[in-house]
Design an enzyme around this catalytic site. Sequence first.
Site, PDB file in Angstrom:
ATOM      1  N   TRP A 117       0.729  -1.207   0.053  1.00 12.70           N
ATOM      2  CA  TRP A 117       0.281   0.191   0.080  1.00 12.70           C
ATOM      3  C   TRP A 117       0.871   1.421   0.178  1.00 12.70           C
ATOM      4  CZ3 TRP A 117      -4.878   2.272   0.585  1.00 12.70           C
ATOM      5  CH2 TRP A 117      -6.090   1.387   0.404  1.00 12.70           C
ATOM      6  N   HIS A 136     -11.862   3.974   8.916  1.00  9.62           N
ATOM      7  CA  HIS A 136     -10.795   2.898   8.603  1.00  9.62           C
ATOM      8  C   HIS A 136      -9.347   3.078   9.183  1.00  9.62           C
ATOM      9  CE1 HIS A 136      -9.074  -0.705   5.705  1.00  9.62           C
ATOM     10  NE2 HIS A 136      -9.942  -0.858   6.720  1.00  9.62           N
ATOM     11  N   ARG A 163       7.786  12.858   5.222  1.00 10.12           N
ATOM     12  CA  ARG A 163       8.307  11.998   6.183  1.00 10.12           C
ATOM     13  C   ARG A 163       9.011  10.907   5.624  1.00 10.12           C
ATOM     14  NH1 ARG A 163       4.687  15.119   7.951  1.00 10.12           N
ATOM     15  NH2 ARG A 163       4.551  16.026  10.258  1.00 10.12           N
TER      16      ARG A 163
HETATM   17  N1  LIG Z   1      -5.686   2.154   3.570  1.00  7.95           N
HETATM   18  C1  LIG Z   1      -4.455   1.758   4.116  1.00  7.95           C
HETATM   19  C2  LIG Z   1      -4.268   0.238   4.067  1.00  7.95           C
HETATM   20  N2  LIG Z   1      -5.390  -0.541   4.068  1.00  7.95           N
HETATM   21  C3  LIG Z   1      -5.350  -1.850   4.012  1.00  7.95           C
HETATM   22  C4  LIG Z   1      -5.124  -2.668   5.358  1.00  7.95           C
HETATM   23  O1  LIG Z   1      -4.010  -2.187   5.852  1.00  7.95           O
HETATM   24  C5  LIG Z   1      -5.204  -3.999   5.247  1.00  7.95           C
HETATM   25  O2  LIG Z   1      -4.274  -4.452   4.239  1.00  7.95           O
HETATM   26  C6  LIG Z   1      -6.609  -4.699   4.629  1.00  7.95           C
HETATM   27  O3  LIG Z   1      -7.652  -4.119   5.476  1.00  7.95           O
HETATM   28  C7  LIG Z   1      -6.695  -6.147   4.388  1.00  7.95           C
HETATM   29  O4  LIG Z   1      -6.254  -6.860   5.862  1.00  7.95           O
HETATM   30  N3  LIG Z   1      -3.083  -0.235   4.478  1.00  7.95           N
HETATM   31  C8  LIG Z   1      -1.976   0.661   4.387  1.00  7.95           C
HETATM   32  O5  LIG Z   1      -1.008   0.322   4.750  1.00  7.95           O
HETATM   33  N4  LIG Z   1      -2.045   1.868   4.123  1.00  7.95           N
HETATM   34  C9  LIG Z   1      -3.344   2.564   3.802  1.00  7.95           C
HETATM   35  O6  LIG Z   1      -3.509   3.756   3.729  1.00  7.95           O
HETATM   36  C1  LIG Z   2      -6.029   4.125   5.881  1.00  6.03           C
HETATM   37  C2  LIG Z   2      -7.154   3.478   5.090  1.00  6.03           C
HETATM   38  O1  LIG Z   2      -7.956   2.561   5.319  1.00  6.03           O
HETATM   39  C3  LIG Z   2      -7.702   4.614   4.220  1.00  6.03           C
HETATM   40  O2  LIG Z   2      -6.870   5.088   3.393  1.00  6.03           O
HETATM   41  C4  LIG Z   2      -8.980   4.210   3.305  1.00  6.03           C
HETATM   42  O3  LIG Z   2      -9.650   5.262   2.989  1.00  6.03           O
HETATM   43  P1  LIG Z   2     -11.154   5.296   3.202  1.00  6.03           P
HETATM   44  O4  LIG Z   2     -11.418   5.824   4.773  1.00  6.03           O
HETATM   45  O5  LIG Z   2     -11.696   6.589   2.418  1.00  6.03           O
HETATM   46  O6  LIG Z   2     -11.987   4.081   2.948  1.00  6.03           O
END
Ligand SMILES: Nc1c(NC[C@H](O)[C@H](O)[C@H](O)CO)[nH]c(=O)[nH]c1=O
Ligand SMILES: CC(=O)[C@@H](O)COP(=O)(O)O
Length: 172
Positions: free
Chosen positions: A29, A97, A136
């Site tokens: 990601w 999330h 960062r």
């Molecule tokens: N939105 C982001 C995620 N979301 C995915 C979760 O970490 C995970 O892989 C999924 O829910 C399956 O278990 N992950 C990140 O590393 N960064 C993000 O912004």
């Molecule tokens: C960190 C996350 O899971 C986020 O990027 C997901 O985006 P959203 O909250 O708009 O579904």
Amino acid sequence: MSSFVKGVALPTENIDGSMLRIAIIHTRWNYEIVENLVRGAKETMISHYNVKPENIIVQSVSGSFELPFAAQSVIQSSTLFDAVICIGVLIKGSTMHFEYISEAVSQGIMRVGLDTGVPVIFGVLTCLNDDQALERAGLGDTQKKHNHGIDWGHCAVEMAHKKINWKNNVFN
Ligand SMILES: Nc1c(NC[C@H](O)[C@H](O)[C@H](O)CO)[nH]c(=O)[nH]c1=O
Ligand SMILES: CC(=O)[C@@H](O)COP(=O)(O)O
């Protein structure tokens, strides 16, 4: 405006990392940002502490939520690691999330380190927008940019070194 520069002071002792074995587990990601963080950590360990490139094992997982399980699994493998660095980038979206994953991942990574006795470095950026993440990771165009992967490389070697010393009752 304060002239104080946020950041970490380097360890004072000279550390020879030539015998250390380090695992880096990173997410896919936000990989464009993650990639630079991984590079910063690797290059720091090699150039500052003489960690051998062949002793830095790099594995990827989908997202940050997978990092604690991956770290635990790698530590439980038959390869002995002196430290593990978990690297991911969470960027706030429009739902909760972000908050749930950030909390779960930080607690999970800490628990793996405490449960296994292997130092696990928290290398997850939890950012409210893209610019915070880019800055960062030493990317983007602000003067304040700094690659935190460098800090995590220093931290991994220091904690690996100190874990070994403390186990042997060396507290210099
Ligand atoms: N939105 C982001 C995620 N979301 C995915 C979760 O970490 C995970 O892989 C999924 O829910 C399956 O278990 N992950 C990140 O590393 N960064 C993000 O912004
Ligand atoms: C960190 C996350 O899971 C986020 O990027 C997901 O985006 P959203 O909250 O708009 O579904």
